[in-house]
Write an enzyme that holds these catalytic residues in place. Structure first.
Site, PDB file in Angstrom:
ATOM      1  N   GLY A  81       2.300   4.521   7.628  1.00  0.00           N
ATOM      2  CA  GLY A  81       1.967   5.895   7.225  1.00  0.00           C
ATOM      3  C   GLY A  81       0.645   5.963   6.456  1.00  0.00           C
ATOM      4  N   GLY A  82       0.377   4.848   5.729  1.00  0.00           N
ATOM      5  CA  GLY A  82      -0.871   4.818   4.965  1.00  0.00           C
ATOM      6  C   GLY A  82      -2.009   4.139   5.709  1.00  0.00           C
ATOM      7  CG  ASP A 114       3.911  -2.675   1.781  1.00  0.00           C
ATOM      8  OD1 ASP A 114       3.160  -3.152   2.648  1.00  0.00           O
ATOM      9  OD2 ASP A 114       3.721  -1.559   1.243  1.00  0.00           O
ATOM     10  CB  THR A 153       6.969   3.236  -3.086  1.00  0.00           C
ATOM     11  OG1 THR A 153       7.248   4.478  -2.433  1.00  0.00           O
ATOM     12  CG2 THR A 153       8.209   2.772  -3.830  1.00  0.00           C
ATOM     13  CB  THR A 190      -0.906  -0.009   1.245  1.00  0.00           C
ATOM     14  OG1 THR A 190      -1.814  -1.121   1.128  1.00  0.00           O
ATOM     15  CG2 THR A 190      -1.710   1.273   1.375  1.00  0.00           C
ATOM     16  N   GLY A 191       0.469   2.239  -0.795  1.00  0.00           N
ATOM     17  CA  GLY A 191       1.192   3.510  -0.789  1.00  0.00           C
ATOM     18  C   GLY A 191       1.687   3.898  -2.169  1.00  0.00           C
ATOM     19  CD  GLU A 237       1.286  -1.594   4.732  1.00  0.00           C
ATOM     20  OE1 GLU A 237       1.755  -1.205   5.825  1.00  0.00           O
ATOM     21  OE2 GLU A 237       1.253  -0.875   3.711  1.00  0.00           O
TER      22      GLU A 237
END
Ligand code: DER
Length: 224
Positions: A98-99, A83, A31, A28-29, A105
């Site tokens: 952070g997300g 990730d 990147t 997730t995120g 995760e």
């Protein structure tokens, strides 16, 4: 620039590690976004892949990219999980969350034979603690839980989104914890998860197998 670095490391992870027939944990995120986009291109080019998403947002992106999603309970283990991270040190200890997706995760990273972190150059730190540590807590009695977390010497803040308390995909809250520095992340990780009301924390200790990041002059580094 940073976005370009995210694209470089994300695409490198997919092209160097994703093989035909694999089942992959999808991060997730911003990147992980590039990893998923690249995997979509590889599927269009004929590769057979399956994905397990670490968030509802990633499920949506994966479907848009044509990645077949399966439920984590359908597999014993994943070939890979790829990730991002909010920060990562020389021991490959990482802060994530952070997300707001840290629980799924961590479950998915744990289920993978190989866990790969993709990180632009801004994520590498000498020691963890620059980025506030996200901790997922159950809503019931969250203020009690928050007070118990503060005893470990941090400032705490319940994460909000659009003026409301942020709710994770699992129906929980996130407490963001600012430590002046984190001396013993292994011990802290255990202590935090022992607090009544804490579901999981964003310290990923002894979990990262491969770090794909950027050296100077936009050179990609793959470290084990
Ligand atoms: O929430 C998370 O754990 C994300 O992976 C985060 O740590 C990295 O997000 P970014 O790739 O958008 O910086």
């Amino acid at each position: 620039d940073r976005q370009n670095e995210k694209a470089l490391v994300g695409e490198a992870a997919a092209t160097q590690f994703v093989k035909d027939g694999m089942t992959i944990g999808l991060g997730t995120g911003s990147t992980a976004y590039y990893v998923i986009k690249k995997m979509g291109e590889m599927i269009k080019a004929g590769m057979t892949l399956k994905g397990v998403a670490t968030s509802k947002a990633t499920e949506k992106l994966a479907i848009e990219c044509g990645i077949q999603l399966i439920d984590i309970n359908e597999v014993e283990e994943l070939d890979l999980a790829i990730d991002g991270a909010d920060e990562i040190d020389a021991n490959f200890y990482a802060t994530k969350g952070g997300g707001g997706a840290l629980l799924r995760e961590k479950i998915i990273a744990n289920a993978a034979k190989t866990f790969i972190v993709v990180a632009d150059g801004s994520k590498k730190v000498q020691s963890l603690g620059k980025f506030p540590l996200p901790i997922e807590v159950v809503p019931f009695g969250y203020k009690q839980t928050e007070r118990a977390i503060r005893k470990f010497g941090c400032k705490t803040e319940i994460r909000e989104k659009d003026g409301e308390i942020f709710v994770t995909d699992n129906g929980n809250y996130i407490v963001d914890c600012s430590f002046s520095s984190i001396q013993n992340p292994t011990q802290l990780q255990q202590d935090l998860n022992n607090i009544v009301g804490v579901v999981e924390n964003g310290l990923f200790i002894d979990m990262v197998d491969v770090l794909i990041s950027i050296k100077e002059h936009k050179e990609i580094s793959v470290e084990y």
